[in-house]
Structures are given as C-alpha cells and as structure tokens.
Design a protein around this motif. Structure first.
Motif, PDB file in Angstrom:
ATOM      1  N   LEU A   1      42.947  39.050  29.520  1.00  0.00           N
ATOM      2  CA  LEU A   1      42.751  38.222  30.769  1.00  0.00           C
ATOM      3  C   LEU A   1      43.822  38.767  31.747  1.00  0.00           C
ATOM      4  O   LEU A   1      43.565  39.045  33.027  1.00  0.00           O
ATOM      5  N   MET A   2      45.066  39.091  31.196  1.00  0.00           N
ATOM      6  CA  MET A   2      45.982  39.501  32.063  1.00  0.00           C
ATOM      7  C   MET A   2      45.584  41.067  32.665  1.00  0.00           C
ATOM      8  O   MET A   2      46.393  41.433  33.743  1.00  0.00           O
ATOM      9  N   ALA A   3      45.046  41.895  31.894  1.00  0.00           N
ATOM     10  CA  ALA A   3      44.718  43.481  32.159  1.00  0.00           C
ATOM     11  C   ALA A   3      43.758  43.451  33.065  1.00  0.00           C
ATOM     12  O   ALA A   3      43.388  44.457  33.636  1.00  0.00           O
ATOM     13  N   ARG A   4      43.049  42.301  33.402  1.00  0.00           N
ATOM     14  CA  ARG A   4      41.768  42.345  34.391  1.00  0.00           C
ATOM     15  C   ARG A   4      42.274  42.863  35.741  1.00  0.00           C
ATOM     16  O   ARG A   4      43.341  42.148  36.427  1.00  0.00           O
ATOM     17  N   PRO A   5      41.715  43.959  36.353  1.00  0.00           N
ATOM     18  CA  PRO A   5      42.146  44.386  37.573  1.00  0.00           C
ATOM     19  C   PRO A   5      42.023  43.249  38.700  1.00  0.00           C
ATOM     20  O   PRO A   5      43.041  43.003  39.557  1.00  0.00           O
ATOM     21  N   GLY A   6      41.167  42.269  38.708  1.00  0.00           N
ATOM     22  CA  GLY A   6      41.138  41.277  39.391  1.00  0.00           C
ATOM     23  C   GLY A   6      42.151  40.067  39.254  1.00  0.00           C
ATOM     24  O   GLY A   6      42.873  39.837  40.243  1.00  0.00           O
ATOM     25  N   THR A   7      42.483  39.686  37.803  1.00  0.00           N
ATOM     26  CA  THR A   7      43.692  39.118  37.671  1.00  0.00           C
ATOM     27  C   THR A   7      45.107  39.717  38.315  1.00  0.00           C
ATOM     28  O   THR A   7      45.899  38.994  38.699  1.00  0.00           O
ATOM     29  N   LEU A   8      45.168  41.030  38.135  1.00  0.00           N
ATOM     30  CA  LEU A   8      46.312  41.735  38.497  1.00  0.00           C
ATOM     31  C   LEU A   8      46.586  41.664  39.872  1.00  0.00           C
ATOM     32  O   LEU A   8      47.693  41.607  40.599  1.00  0.00           O
TER      33      LEU A   8
ATOM     34  N   ARG B   1      47.301  47.566  37.630  1.00  0.00           N
ATOM     35  CA  ARG B   1      45.744  47.264  37.979  1.00  0.00           C
ATOM     36  C   ARG B   1      45.284  48.751  38.351  1.00  0.00           C
ATOM     37  O   ARG B   1      44.030  49.140  37.894  1.00  0.00           O
ATOM     38  N   ASP B   2      45.817  49.802  38.936  1.00  0.00           N
ATOM     39  CA  ASP B   2      45.583  50.758  39.161  1.00  0.00           C
ATOM     40  C   ASP B   2      45.275  51.925  38.216  1.00  0.00           C
ATOM     41  O   ASP B   2      44.192  52.582  37.991  1.00  0.00           O
ATOM     42  N   PHE B   3      46.117  51.886  37.105  1.00  0.00           N
ATOM     43  CA  PHE B   3      46.035  52.537  35.736  1.00  0.00           C
ATOM     44  C   PHE B   3      44.695  52.047  35.150  1.00  0.00           C
ATOM     45  O   PHE B   3      43.852  52.847  34.589  1.00  0.00           O
ATOM     46  N   VAL B   4      44.443  50.542  34.966  1.00  0.00           N
ATOM     47  CA  VAL B   4      43.285  50.103  34.429  1.00  0.00           C
ATOM     48  C   VAL B   4      42.185  50.559  34.789  1.00  0.00           C
ATOM     49  O   VAL B   4      41.017  51.014  34.183  1.00  0.00           O
TER      50      VAL B   4
END
Length: 493
Positions: A75-82, A146-149
């Motif tokens: 959940l926390m790793a999602r780009p939208g969440t970040l 976010r950019d990394f993911v």
C-alpha cells in the motif's frame, strides 16, 4: 460570559518573555496549542484535528503492519500513495511554519526587551527551519521512492508462488551501460520460501553448454537437442542464449525482452523449477549501488586480483578478516577471473549477495535512500510488478534472520561441456528439500536443525572417517563448493 484577555502590559517583562517562549515551544510539541491558549481557538482546533487525523493514520498503518506487513508495504509503495504522502508533507511543512509565525506574533515580541526579543526570534526561526527542513527532506525521500518504484518496477503480471516458492532469476550483465545484460556474466536462481523467506541460491556457470528449453517453446523447436550447433564454440553457452534471442526477435513476436525470456526458459529446463521473475543487474553500475549503501564487509581468504584477462592487473584485494570493500573493490571481488576459476568467482558472487542481504539495514536504507534509489534506477531492470514490492520486502526481512544455502552446478560434479541435466535437477530438488526441512524441524526457526532423514546405517562415525573439506568459517573460499548449507559460513557477512 467570555472572559476578557488579560492586558499583557500589566505583566512583568520576565513573565512576558517566558510566555513568548512557551507559546513557541507549545507549537513545537503540539501544533495549534498556542492558538488555543492565546489566539484563534478555531485555528487551533483545526490544527488539532489535522494532528489527530495524522496520528490515527499512523497508528492504523502500524497496527496493519503488525498483522499484514507485506500488504502494508504494498500500500505504501504505490506511486499514487507516495504522491499523496509527498503533498501532505509539503502542506504540513507550510501549515506548521504558519503556526510558528502566529505563535511568535501572539508572544507580542515588540513588548519584550531587545535581548529577549532577539532570543525569541532566533528560537522561533530555528524551529521553523528545523521542522520545515525535516518535512521537506521527508518529501524528497518519498519522491525518490515514488520515482524509483515507477522507474524500476512496472505493472507486469503477478506470478503465483510455485509449490510454495518464489524463484527469482538474478542476472548480472558484465557490460557497458549501453549494452546492459547483452551477455549475462552471472546467472543465479534465488529460490525463496513464500512463507519463511528461507533462500537457496542456485548458481549456473556461464559456460554451461547444450542447455535445453521447455517443450513447446520457440527455442525448443529451434534447438530440439539443446542450445548448440556445429562449431559454435562460445556462442552456444548458456550466457549466449540472451544474445541469440535478442538477435532473433522474430522467434518472440510481441516480446519486448526476448533475451530475458529465452534465458528464463533455459534456466527452467536446466533446474526443473518455474522462474517467477527476473532481476537484471548491470555489474558496471553495481559499483555505484554498493557505494550508496556504504560498501560491505567480508572475511577474505585469499587475495583477489583487480583486473586481469584483457586488461593488466592493477593491484589486489588483500586477504584478511573484516575487510571493508567499497563499490569498486567489491565489484572486482565479485567479477575477477584472474588467478582463479569461473566457479570460484561464482562463490564470491554469492558472498557479495549474502553480505548485502545481511548488512543492508533499515537504518541504512532510510538515511541513504536517495543515493540507493538513484543508483538502482541505473542498475536494475526487473519484471517484478510494483504490487509485489511489499511481498518481497517482507520476505527479505525474514530472510535476514536465516542462513542462505546454495547449490552450484560446477565441476567435478557437473561437467559443463557435457552436463548431466537430470543430475542437476536432482541436486537442485535435494537442496530445496533440505532447506524446506529446516522449517519443518521445530527448531524455533534458527535454521540450524533439520529433520531430513539421516542415514540408516548403524556404523558409527569415528575420528578416522573422512569428511568433505569445509572452508574455514568466515572466509571467502579458495576452492569452489558445489553446495553449502550456509553461504555466510564460507564468506562472513
């Protein structure tokens, strides 16, 4: 009836000074409390609601992480969440700075003596800089994540665990930045228990010849008797499968990564295990990643040349205990072929993998994340979907607590020029079964006791019984081992 606010002119100057300092410090401890006490109660209540909401969200995530760690990370790793978190941190920085400024105003600085006014101004300014800087720095870390993911992990298809295991193919491309992975120099299958994270590293030498492909695949039709043709030489080894498939894209219509696909298929046929995902690492850029994490520490059993082959030897990585290697030296430790065999180098590469797994702490990731993320974007290519990031992070945290075992298909057991693939598959299955037995042994998860059936022979072991030689614990091996129960026992990590 509401009480009138006291006239501050009736208070002594020391009291006014203490009051001004208190209002500023109250804003640090509990934003909005200064407004509740001496200013706009409405503004203070809104600040409290925001703080209470943030605390509630954090507590919810902590509790969720305790019962479902992988889901929370996903959940926390999602780009939208970040992105949401990044924006919230910036807004929080602006709002908190505004509360500090208002608290300073409520302290009536013009009513204070010059020295006291200066102290109050400096304290308020310092707290604004400290709090805003921390929040903005946090937002830059979140943006880097976010950019990394988004750059490394895609929206690929999720692959289910096969027989309770995730099998991830690790490919090291010994090439320049413009030719990443064109001929994998390192081929390792990491077989990970989907419940415990216990890992077996299966190493395949790059000079393994005549490799088969699964029935029905394009490569199997092209090479029904294995990957070789008359007088092919080095062009028909397993590390050349990637190049061949990349140069014959017509065999893989619509596939953006035919080299990876063909290599995965070859590894599946050789090991008898389904490959769920791959991770391709540019060894040349791997140096920057190792520098970003601060290097690794190893016990080195014998000195390793820096250079060799087509380039002169520039020096040596000397033997010794607790040798700290930066990116440059760790890369040469992993890739050097001079004065050693490919098989010994395979074991050294496993030492580096084990060291990174055991030494890369959450604190290191947090404090050096921007450098890690920046380097990783240039180094790593994978088909692991972003939605599975939490699953593998969770497994990695569990794996840190357990020994990593390994099997390598190397001589004298396996003759790479004419391999016995049935024997390789048997030995891979035995290594995995032995690893899984440790989790069924009721040993408390220490990974040191197995319930694998022992020999039924009644002959006792005596001091004259010859045992296989084992490298000295805590040192990099001078002789390659086909299989070990704990990689860290031959290369301390």
């Amino acid at each position: 009836m509401p009480q009138e606010k006291p006239d501050l002119r009736n208070l002594g100057e020391p009291v006014r000074f203490k009051r001004a300092l208190t209002l500023v410090l109250m804003t640090l401890v509990l934003p909005g409390s200064a407004q509740i006490a001496a200013g706009s109660k409405r503004a203070g209540r809104w600040a409290w609601r925001v703080v209470a909401g943030l605390i509630a969200i954090v507590m919810f995530l902590v509790l969720l992480g305790l019962v479902w760690r992988s889901g929370t990370i996903n959940l926390m790793a999602r780009p939208g969440t970040l992105r949401i978190v990044q924006v919230l941190l910036i807004l929080l920085a602006i709002g908190w700075a505004g509360l500090f400024i208002d608290a300073y105003r409520l302290g009536r600085p013009l009513s204070l003596e010059r020295n006291h006014r200066l102290i109050t101004s400096i304290l308020d300014g310092a707290l604004i800089v400290a709090v805003v800087s921390a929040l903005i720095y946090g937002s830059t870390i979140v943006n880097a994540q976010r950019d990394f993911v988004a750059s490394v992990f895609g929206n690929g298809q999720k692959s289910k665990a096969e027989k309770g295991r995730y099998n991830v193919l690790l490919l090291g491309g010994d090439s320049g930045a413009d030719r990443i992975g064109t001929r994998p120099d390192s081929i390792t299958l990491a077989s990970i228990d989907a419940d415990t994270g216990r890992t077996v590293l299966i190493g395949l030498p790059r000079n393994l010849s005549k490799v088969p492909f699964p029935a029905g695949t394009a490569m199997a039709k092209q090479f029904p008797d294995g990957f070789h043709w008359k007088n092919c030489g080095a062009e028909c080894l397993i590390n050349a499968v990637y190049t061949y498939a990349s140069n014959h894209k017509d065999l893989f219509p619509g596939d953006p990564h035919p080299g990876v696909t063909a290599t995965k298929q070859a590894v599946e046929a050789v090991t008898g295990m389904k490959v769920n995902y791959y991770v391709l690492i540019d060894l040349a850029g791997f140096r920057d990643l190792l520098n970003a994490v601060g290097g690794i520490t190893l016990d080195i059993g014998k000195r390793v040349p820096i250079g060799g082959g087509s380039s002169p030897i520039k020096g040596y990585i000397e033997a010794g205990k607790n040798q700290h290697l930066d990116g440059y030296h760790a890369l040469w430790f992993a890739r050097s072929r001079a004065e050693s065999s490919d098989y010994e180098r395979m074991t050294r590469q496993k030492c580096v993998m084990s060291a990174m797994l055991n030494q890369l702490s959450p604190q290191t990731v947090l404090t050096k994340f921007q450098g890690i993320a920046s380097a990783s974007k240039e180094v790593v290519q994978t088909d692991i979907p972003a939605g599975e990031l939490g699953t593998f992070t969770d497994l990695a945290l569990d794996a840190k607590k357990l020994p990593v075992s390994s099997f390598s298909a190397v001589p004298p057991l396996i003759h790479t020029g004419d391999p016995d693939f049935a024997l390789i598959r048997t030995k891979v299955a035995e290594a995995v079964a032995k690893s899984e037995a440790l989790d069924k042994a009721g040993s408390g998860g220490d990974g040191k006791t197995s319930n694998t059936p022992r020999s039924t022979t009644s002959k006792p072991t005596t001091s004259t019984t010859k045992k296989p030689s084992t490298p000295k614990p805590g040192s990099s091996p001078t002789t390659p081992a086909t299989g070990v129960d704990d990689v860290a026992s031959i290369c301390k990590a």
